[in-house]
Motif scaffolding. Sequence first.
Motif, PDB file in Angstrom:
ATOM      1  N   ARG A  85     -26.518  63.751 -32.200  1.00  0.00           N
ATOM      2  CA  ARG A  85     -27.431  63.343 -31.125  1.00  0.00           C
ATOM      3  C   ARG A  85     -28.001  61.954 -31.392  1.00  0.00           C
ATOM      4  N   ALA A  86     -28.326  61.667 -32.651  1.00  0.00           N
ATOM      5  CA  ALA A  86     -28.841  60.336 -33.008  1.00  0.00           C
ATOM      6  C   ALA A  86     -27.783  59.267 -32.745  1.00  0.00           C
ATOM      7  N   ALA A  87     -26.530  59.566 -33.065  1.00  0.00           N
ATOM      8  CA  ALA A  87     -25.442  58.613 -32.809  1.00  0.00           C
ATOM      9  C   ALA A  87     -25.307  58.344 -31.318  1.00  0.00           C
ATOM     10  N   ARG A  88     -25.445  59.390 -30.505  1.00  0.00           N
ATOM     11  CA  ARG A  88     -25.357  59.225 -29.049  1.00  0.00           C
ATOM     12  C   ARG A  88     -26.495  58.337 -28.536  1.00  0.00           C
ATOM     13  N   ARG A  89     -27.706  58.585 -29.037  1.00  0.00           N
ATOM     14  CA  ARG A  89     -28.858  57.757 -28.622  1.00  0.00           C
ATOM     15  C   ARG A  89     -28.658  56.303 -29.031  1.00  0.00           C
ATOM     16  N   LEU A  90     -28.198  56.085 -30.252  1.00  0.00           N
ATOM     17  CA  LEU A  90     -27.967  54.733 -30.745  1.00  0.00           C
ATOM     18  C   LEU A  90     -26.918  54.023 -29.898  1.00  0.00           C
ATOM     19  N   LEU A  91     -25.808  54.699 -29.619  1.00  0.00           N
ATOM     20  CA  LEU A  91     -24.756  54.094 -28.796  1.00  0.00           C
ATOM     21  C   LEU A  91     -25.253  53.788 -27.390  1.00  0.00           C
ATOM     22  N   THR A  92     -26.031  54.693 -26.832  1.00  0.00           N
ATOM     23  CA  THR A  92     -26.582  54.464 -25.495  1.00  0.00           C
ATOM     24  C   THR A  92     -27.439  53.204 -25.488  1.00  0.00           C
ATOM     25  N   GLU A  93     -28.267  53.056 -26.516  1.00  0.00           N
ATOM     26  CA  GLU A  93     -29.135  51.879 -26.618  1.00  0.00           C
ATOM     27  C   GLU A  93     -28.316  50.601 -26.796  1.00  0.00           C
ATOM     28  N   VAL A  94     -27.344  50.645 -27.698  1.00  0.00           N
ATOM     29  CA  VAL A  94     -26.511  49.472 -27.962  1.00  0.00           C
ATOM     30  C   VAL A  94     -25.735  49.079 -26.712  1.00  0.00           C
ATOM     31  N   LEU A  95     -25.132  50.056 -26.043  1.00  0.00           N
ATOM     32  CA  LEU A  95     -24.342  49.746 -24.851  1.00  0.00           C
ATOM     33  C   LEU A  95     -25.223  49.239 -23.712  1.00  0.00           C
ATOM     34  N   THR A  96     -26.430  49.772 -23.609  1.00  0.00           N
ATOM     35  CA  THR A  96     -27.361  49.279 -22.587  1.00  0.00           C
ATOM     36  C   THR A  96     -27.714  47.830 -22.874  1.00  0.00           C
ATOM     37  N   ASP A  97     -27.997  47.508 -24.145  1.00  0.00           N
ATOM     38  CA  ASP A  97     -28.304  46.127 -24.521  1.00  0.00           C
ATOM     39  C   ASP A  97     -27.121  45.213 -24.233  1.00  0.00           C
ATOM     40  N   GLN A  98     -25.909  45.691 -24.519  1.00  0.00           N
ATOM     41  CA  GLN A  98     -24.718  44.881 -24.269  1.00  0.00           C
ATOM     42  C   GLN A  98     -24.525  44.656 -22.772  1.00  0.00           C
ATOM     43  N   LYS A  99     -24.832  45.660 -21.972  1.00  0.00           N
ATOM     44  CA  LYS A  99     -24.699  45.540 -20.524  1.00  0.00           C
ATOM     45  C   LYS A  99     -25.663  44.487 -19.987  1.00  0.00           C
ATOM     46  N   VAL A 100     -26.884  44.484 -20.515  1.00  0.00           N
ATOM     47  CA  VAL A 100     -27.880  43.484 -20.111  1.00  0.00           C
ATOM     48  C   VAL A 100     -27.403  42.096 -20.515  1.00  0.00           C
ATOM     49  N   LEU A 101     -26.900  41.957 -21.740  1.00  0.00           N
ATOM     50  CA  LEU A 101     -26.402  40.671 -22.214  1.00  0.00           C
ATOM     51  C   LEU A 101     -25.224  40.197 -21.368  1.00  0.00           C
ATOM     52  N   LEU A 102     -24.314  41.096 -21.036  1.00  0.00           N
ATOM     53  CA  LEU A 102     -23.169  40.746 -20.203  1.00  0.00           C
ATOM     54  C   LEU A 102     -23.625  40.259 -18.835  1.00  0.00           C
ATOM     55  N   ALA A 103     -24.604  40.921 -18.241  1.00  0.00           N
ATOM     56  CA  ALA A 103     -25.134  40.491 -16.939  1.00  0.00           C
ATOM     57  C   ALA A 103     -25.731  39.097 -17.044  1.00  0.00           C
ATOM     58  N   GLU A 104     -26.453  38.827 -18.126  1.00  0.00           N
ATOM     59  CA  GLU A 104     -27.034  37.499 -18.327  1.00  0.00           C
ATOM     60  C   GLU A 104     -25.943  36.453 -18.488  1.00  0.00           C
ATOM     61  N   LEU A 105     -24.910  36.766 -19.241  1.00  0.00           N
ATOM     62  CA  LEU A 105     -23.795  35.829 -19.423  1.00  0.00           C
ATOM     63  C   LEU A 105     -23.083  35.562 -18.102  1.00  0.00           C
ATOM     64  N   ASN A 106     -22.882  36.602 -17.300  1.00  0.00           N
ATOM     65  CA  ASN A 106     -22.233  36.428 -16.002  1.00  0.00           C
ATOM     66  C   ASN A 106     -23.066  35.555 -15.071  1.00  0.00           C
ATOM     67  N   ARG A 107     -24.385  35.763 -15.086  1.00  0.00           N
ATOM     68  CA  ARG A 107     -25.262  34.920 -14.257  1.00  0.00           C
ATOM     69  C   ARG A 107     -25.197  33.475 -14.711  1.00  0.00           C
ATOM     70  N   ALA A 108     -25.181  33.234 -16.003  1.00  0.00           N
ATOM     71  CA  ALA A 108     -25.152  31.871 -16.558  1.00  0.00           C
ATOM     72  C   ALA A 108     -23.808  31.203 -16.307  1.00  0.00           C
ATOM     73  N   ALA A 109     -22.749  31.971 -16.141  1.00  0.00           N
ATOM     74  CA  ALA A 109     -21.411  31.412 -15.954  1.00  0.00           C
ATOM     75  C   ALA A 109     -21.104  31.064 -14.501  1.00  0.00           C
ATOM     76  N   ARG A 110     -21.973  31.434 -13.584  1.00  0.00           N
ATOM     77  CA  ARG A 110     -21.729  31.130 -12.181  1.00  0.00           C
ATOM     78  C   ARG A 110     -21.730  29.608 -11.957  1.00  0.00           C
ATOM     79  N   PRO A 111     -20.866  29.133 -11.050  1.00  0.00           N
ATOM     80  CA  PRO A 111     -20.821  27.683 -10.767  1.00  0.00           C
ATOM     81  C   PRO A 111     -22.205  27.168 -10.358  1.00  0.00           C
ATOM     82  N   GLY A 112     -22.507  25.978 -10.832  1.00  0.00           N
ATOM     83  CA  GLY A 112     -23.777  25.358 -10.477  1.00  0.00           C
ATOM     84  C   GLY A 112     -24.913  25.729 -11.418  1.00  0.00           C
ATOM     85  N   ARG A 113     -24.642  26.549 -12.407  1.00  0.00           N
ATOM     86  CA  ARG A 113     -25.671  26.947 -13.384  1.00  0.00           C
ATOM     87  C   ARG A 113     -25.339  26.358 -14.748  1.00  0.00           C
ATOM     88  N   ARG A 114     -26.325  26.061 -15.496  1.00  0.00           N
ATOM     89  CA  ARG A 114     -26.141  25.549 -16.855  1.00  0.00           C
ATOM     90  C   ARG A 114     -27.011  26.285 -17.803  1.00  0.00           C
TER      91      ARG A 114
END
Length: 114
Positions: A85-114
């Motif tokens: 159960r602890a491993a599941r919670r940890l993975l959920t947290e890590v994957l959620t953080d990665q999803k947030v980071l990916l969204a930020e990277l995608n927003r920053a990669a849009r044309p016209g953004r720096r």
Amino acid sequence: MSLPLYQAKAELFRTLGHPVRIRVLELLQDGPRPVSELLQEMHIEASSLSQQLAVLRRAGIVISTRNGSSVVYELAAADVADLMRAARRLLTEVLTDQKVLLAELNRAARPGRR
């Protein structure tokens, strides 16, 4: 001479480091199961399951008992289920953080953004 605790922990995690073994432990969280049920759930060869169960049994993570003609496995301690159960919670947290980071990277990669 006994192993230092950190080495014993590393051995434990090496034992857990196989997808079939993790799946077995997840299935056993709900209580003891005969090998036939584990096979039905996992869709792998009986010999492969038997091999992985033997590794878990030798490590003292699961125990087996014979019930008539079938062998029933269960977790050796409730702490194993807590670890899963602890491993599941940890993975959920890590994957959620990665999803947030990916969204930020995608927003920053849009044309016209720096």
